[in-house]
Design an enzyme around this catalytic site. Sequence first.
Site, PDB file in Angstrom:
ATOM      1  N   GLU A  29       8.392   7.092  81.283  1.00 40.59           N
ATOM      2  CA  GLU A  29       6.962   7.412  81.389  1.00 40.59           C
ATOM      3  C   GLU A  29       6.629   7.921  82.786  1.00 40.59           C
ATOM      4  OE1 GLU A  29       4.901   7.442  78.841  1.00 40.59           O
ATOM      5  OE2 GLU A  29       6.372   6.604  77.453  1.00 40.59           O
ATOM      6  N   GLU A  70      -1.922   1.587  81.685  1.00 44.36           N
ATOM      7  CA  GLU A  70      -0.930   2.646  81.434  1.00 44.36           C
ATOM      8  C   GLU A  70       0.160   2.143  80.493  1.00 44.36           C
ATOM      9  OE1 GLU A  70       0.488   6.046  80.975  1.00 44.36           O
ATOM     10  OE2 GLU A  70      -1.046   5.981  82.548  1.00 44.36           O
ATOM     11  N   GLU A  77       1.019   5.236  72.345  1.00 43.67           N
ATOM     12  CA  GLU A  77       1.651   6.532  72.092  1.00 43.67           C
ATOM     13  C   GLU A  77       2.988   6.363  71.365  1.00 43.67           C
ATOM     14  OE1 GLU A  77       1.853   8.602  75.809  1.00 43.67           O
ATOM     15  OE2 GLU A  77      -0.283   9.100  75.768  1.00 43.67           O
TER      16      GLU A  77
END
Length: 123
Positions: A29, A70, A77
């Site tokens: 990420e 995050e 996601e």
Amino acid sequence: MKPARTGWRHLFDATGYSLKGLKFAFRHETAFRQELAMCVIMLPLAWWIGSGPVEWILLVGSCLLVLTVELINSAIESVVDRIGTEHHELSGRAKDIGSAAVMIALLAAGLTWGLLVWQKFFG
């Protein structure tokens, strides 16, 4: 069905899963790596900018909040992508809402840092 683990064994296992998640986020990420880099820079500054434990925890906490949100966004996601790669309105909505949550956490951190920096140098 396996019996549920409890006590110290559960704590040990949960810590391992958490570290595995952090390792994955760091490797895969980009946004997490960028925000982590900013935290590494900003956290030592928090000791200098904050004039007491409350200000220090506001500065540190706002950085940790950004990382937390995050990680949640990345998890959303991943789940959405696991379901399917074709475009679906609800999938897009879930990803956009997760992104908005990160934006709000960044805004909160920016306001916290901005106000405390302003107070230290101009207040």
